[in-house]
Enzyme design. Structure first.
Site, PDB file in Angstrom:
ATOM      1  N   ASP A 235      12.622   9.470  -5.837  1.00 31.97           N
ATOM      2  CA  ASP A 235      12.273   8.213  -6.512  1.00 31.97           C
ATOM      3  C   ASP A 235      13.271   7.106  -6.205  1.00 31.97           C
ATOM      4  OD1 ASP A 235      14.360   9.314  -8.039  1.00 31.97           O
ATOM      5  OD2 ASP A 235      13.580   8.505  -9.921  1.00 31.97           O
TER       6      ASP A 235
ATOM      7  N   ASP B  63      13.614  13.597  -8.423  1.00 35.40           N
ATOM      8  CA  ASP B  63      14.325  12.584  -9.188  1.00 35.40           C
ATOM      9  C   ASP B  63      15.785  12.540  -8.734  1.00 35.40           C
ATOM     10  OD1 ASP B  63      15.174  10.803 -11.075  1.00 35.40           O
ATOM     11  OD2 ASP B  63      14.362  11.887 -12.797  1.00 35.40           O
ATOM     12  N   ASP B  64      16.220  11.394  -8.222  1.00 32.73           N
ATOM     13  CA  ASP B  64      17.637  11.202  -7.868  1.00 32.73           C
ATOM     14  C   ASP B  64      18.115  12.065  -6.698  1.00 32.73           C
ATOM     15  OD1 ASP B  64      17.766   9.400  -9.916  1.00 32.73           O
ATOM     16  OD2 ASP B  64      19.282  10.450 -11.089  1.00 32.73           O
TER      17      ASP B  64
ATOM     18  N   LYS C  66      22.610   5.471  -6.050  1.00 29.02           N
ATOM     19  CA  LYS C  66      21.495   5.114  -6.921  1.00 29.02           C
ATOM     20  C   LYS C  66      21.811   3.800  -7.650  1.00 29.02           C
ATOM     21  CE  LYS C  66      19.476   6.687 -11.305  1.00 29.02           C
ATOM     22  NZ  LYS C  66      19.358   7.781 -12.275  1.00 29.02           N
TER      23      LYS C  66
ATOM     24  N   LYS D 137       7.967  14.316 -15.394  1.00 22.63           N
ATOM     25  CA  LYS D 137       8.519  13.095 -16.006  1.00 22.63           C
ATOM     26  C   LYS D 137       7.600  11.885 -15.866  1.00 22.63           C
ATOM     27  CE  LYS D 137      12.374   9.988 -14.812  1.00 22.63           C
ATOM     28  NZ  LYS D 137      13.816   9.948 -14.450  1.00 22.63           N
TER      29      LYS D 137
ATOM     30  N   HIS E  25       8.239   8.350 -17.826  1.00 20.26           N
ATOM     31  CA  HIS E  25       9.231   7.253 -17.793  1.00 20.26           C
ATOM     32  C   HIS E  25       8.634   5.865 -17.581  1.00 20.26           C
ATOM     33  CE1 HIS E  25      13.741   6.345 -16.820  1.00 20.26           C
ATOM     34  NE2 HIS E  25      13.367   5.997 -18.040  1.00 20.26           N
TER      35      HIS E  25
ATOM     36  N   CYS F 291      14.899   4.765 -11.384  1.00 21.34           N
ATOM     37  CA  CYS F 291      13.676   5.469 -11.820  1.00 21.34           C
ATOM     38  C   CYS F 291      12.488   4.591 -12.224  1.00 21.34           C
ATOM     39  CB  CYS F 291      13.981   6.372 -13.017  1.00 21.34           C
ATOM     40  SG  CYS F 291      15.166   7.673 -12.683  1.00 21.34           S
TER      41      CYS F 291
END
Ligand SMILES: *[C@@H]1O[C@H](CO)[C@@H](O)[C@H](O)[C@H]1NC(C)=O
Ligand SMILES: *[C@@H]1O[C@H](CO)[C@@H](O)[C@H](O)[C@H]1NC(C)=O
Ligand SMILES: *[C@@H]1O[C@H](CO)[C@@H](O)[C@H](O)[C@H]1NC(C)=O
Ligand SMILES: *[C@@H]1O[C@H](CO)[C@@H](O)[C@H](O)[C@H]1NC(C)=O
Ligand SMILES: *[C@@H]1O[C@H](CO)[C@@H](O)[C@H](O)[C@H]1NC(C)=O
Ligand SMILES: *[C@@H]1O[C@H](CO)[C@@H](O)[C@H](O)[C@H]1NC(C)=O
Ligand SMILES: *[C@@H]1O[C@H](CO)[C@@H](O)[C@H](O)[C@H]1NC(C)=O
Length: 570
Positions: free
Chosen positions: A291, A43-44, A313, A136, A138, A82
């Site tokens: 992601d 993530d990120d 991002k 996660k 989401h 995301c």
């Protein structure tokens, strides 16, 4: 001597034949058995935050060992944030076609990924797979039917919203605050204090250990919280012991971010080792992907680096959408290699379904109108990618859009009113020679891959890493780009860092890309975003984020009792 299985057994040879044919069947079945699929989503994570891309600042030996013995995806695109990116991964569709194109799904929103969409684990389950998720989600949880166990996954240990604290597992969002950690659909109060990366890793290891191969292959979706920031009171909740090993990183917050990356790298090693322990590694496909591009210099309270790419991002610059990723599998040929095949995150669905032996189901994909394309054969055999263009996104609320056709990229409009349109993280580079090659060989993943005789020589590793290290010439032939004033045009092959706006020099190309963008825009569905629903406030539900829509209607009447406390004050 080659023993034919069709040879009629004689009574005298019967026993021998049975033994031999058993071995023969096992061997041939092994190479044809559908592969286990382990999809690890960071993530990120920034483009420049993995060692195999040329940075020597953050040690990621496990991820790098997979990269050097598999396929580094050099032209691999994700969506810039995301929820849209995860929706594309799960559905094989662009976010403009599922209503997920505008910002993320907030935890109190009464919406989710539309229920009429068949998603990746469901496709794989139809082919005999058992699917599990750690981490996660989401993609919606206001009603339980939106959550993983109702969408093809057999188990879920993890969280439903976009981020949480890695130790207390609460998520602060828009002034609401509540616990977000689940075991299936139950609130996992018992996991309090266990670091999220460990919880995700443990579940992954358990799933692998208890997988029963006679019941079919495994799809394991490992969706890390790392390296997303946590809550404002502790945005980068890395383990102090790991952070203390990173004293060469002078900026404290960057050092903490690096600690989160290292914990995730460690998790990759444990998963690979577990696959080997349970004899599943040699029949697995492992994907590692971010992601979206990394949040830089305090964006989202985080300190990733996409250098030398432009942006951060949630911007449509390459730094937001060119993802750090690799795919590893003994089924790939001509290993290792740097893949130039253009790929989008929505391509994984048809790609993995084909890898799983579901090529005939591809016929059904056209009925489902996927935007994703199968790159399985292009990736296995290093042949030409069927993908010629990528719609990075169209967000008509923020007024930003971008599309790439062949080598050309159009950027129209930008987010944050242009505040995040620069280049960031230059100081995050250490000299490339500081890279610790021994770690690649010595780390858990390096060891596992050596047992399969798949780790290439150091010279090959060095060659690959050099090829994967992006540099940008300071060639300023083009004009400065201000996409708030007029659309910009870049030639990505010559200018991956988006420094030269060629819109004026190539009006015909510009026109063609604008036309493509309009065509895509004409197919967009309205974004599904909704205002926060006050019923989602965790305060009403024993301070947990929950599927409030199952327990109350929009007029705030209680329609069924919640298993958790509902206070009398909706
Ligand atoms: C999740 O719940 C199951 C069933 O109650 C239990 O066996 C398991 O230990 C729980 N997992 C965790 C990580 O708490
Ligand atoms: C695995 O599944 C098969 C078929 O259902 C069953 O016979 C076997 O007992 C299972 N093995 C384990 C270890 O659970
Ligand atoms: C295509 O979809 C239909 C309806 O879902 C299903 O009955 C059929 O088996 C599918 N065909 C293939 C080849 O997967
Ligand atoms: C790769 O190429 C070989 C040889 O041409 C072919 O037999 C095989 O089907 C190809 N694999 C895929 C996945 O397309
Ligand atoms: C750029 O995007 C805006 C909306 O964000 C749109 O109105 C405009 O038509 C686009 N520009 C061109 C030249 O297509
Ligand atoms: C897409 O179409 C809508 C109208 O349906 C328009 O408002 C918007 O500006 C268009 N966006 C782009 C990028 O052209
Ligand atoms: C409410 O949360 C606490 C932990 O914060 C937990 O111990 C308790 O069991 C929960 N109550 C209910 C009814 O779930």
């Amino acid at each position: 001597m080659q023993m034919s299985l069709l040879q009629p057994p004689t009574i005298r040879m019967g026993l021998l034949l049975i033994v031999i044919s058993f071995v023969g069947i096992c061997q041939s079945a092994d190479s044809q058995r559908p592969p286990n699929i382990i999809f690890i989503l960071a993530d990120d994570l920034g483009f420049n935050d993995v060692g195999f891309r040329g940075s020597a600042q953050i040690p990621t030996p496990n991820i790098d060992a997979l990269a050097y013995s598999g396929v580094i995806l050099n032209r691999y695109y994700v969506n810039p944030i995301c929820t849209p990116s995860r929706s594309a991964l799960m559905t094989g569709k662009y976010p403009i076609h599922t209503g997920m194109q505008h910002t993320v799904l907030y935890a109190a929103e009464p919406r989710g990924l539309p229920l009429d969409l068949k998603i990746l684990p469901q496709y794989l389950n139809d082919l005999g797979y058992t699917s599990h998720i750690a981490g996660k989600w989401h993609l919606g949880h206001w009603k339980k039917v939106y959550t993983p166990l109702y969408r093809g996954f057999s188990s879920h240990i993890g969280f439903w919203s976009g981020h949480h604290d890695y130790n207390d597992h609460t998520a602060v969002e828009h002034g609401y605050w509540g616990l977000d950690m689940r075991n299936g659909t139950d609130v996992a109060y018992n996991l309090h204090g266990q670091p999220t990366t460990d919880v995700i890793t443990k579940h992954s290891l358990n799933v692998i250990a208890s997988h029963n191969a006679t019941k079919g292959p495994l799809f394991l979706y490992v969706a890390h919280a790392a390296v997303h920031s946590g809550n404002p009171y502790n945005p980068l909740p890395a383990n102090d012991d790991i952070v203390s090993k990173l004293s060469h990183i002078t900026k404290y917050k960057r050092r903490k971010y690096a600690g989160l990356v290292m914990e995730m790298d460690d998790s990759v090693g444990k998963i690979v080792a577990q696959l080997q322990k349970y004899h599943m590694l040699e029949n697995s496909i492992i994907v590692f992907s971010t992601d979206n591009g990394g949040p830089v210099e305090g964006f989202n309270s985080n300190f990733a680096s996409n250098f030398p790419l432009r942006g951060t991002k949630n911007t449509l610059w390459e730094g937001g959408v060119l993802g750090a990723a690799l795919v590893w599998s003994p089924r790939l040929t001509k290993l290792p290699r740097l893949a130039e095949q253009t790929m989008h995150i929505s391509d994984w669905l048809p790609t993995l379904v084909e890898a799983a032996g579901g090529k005939q189901a591809l016929g059904n994909f056209s009925a489902a109108i996927l935007d994703g394309m199968s790159l399985w054969s292009a990736l296995v055999n290093d042949s030409i990618s069927p993908r010629k263009s990528i719609l990075h996104n169209i967000d008509n609320i923020w007024g930003s859009s971008a599309i790439t056709v062949d080598e050309w990229k159009l950027v129209n409009g930008t987010n944050y009113n242009g505040a995040w349109d620069g280049w960031y993280g230059m100081s995050e580079l250490r000299h490339p020679s500081d890279y610790n090659w021994d770690q690649v060989t010595k780390c858990v993943t390096g060891q596992a891959i050596q047992k399969l005789k798949m780790l290439p020589s150091r010279a090959d590793q060095i060659r690959l890493r050099r090829a994967a290290t992006l540099t940008c010439q300071n060639d300023n032939r083009g004009a400065v780009c201000n996409p708030l004033i007029s659309p910009c045009l870049f030639h990505l092959a010559k200018d991956p860092c988006e420094k030269n706006n060629l819109a004026k020099q190539y009006p015909k190309v510009l026109e063609l890309l604008l036309k493509e963008l309009q065509l895509a825009n004409a197919t967009a569905v309205p974004p599904s975003n909704k205002p926060d629903d006050p019923r989602g406030n965790p305060r009403l539900w024993n301070y947990t984020w929950t599927n409030f829509g199952d327990y109350s209607d929009s007029k705030n009447n209680i329609i069924t009792n919640s298993p958790i406390v509902l206070q009398n004050c909706i």
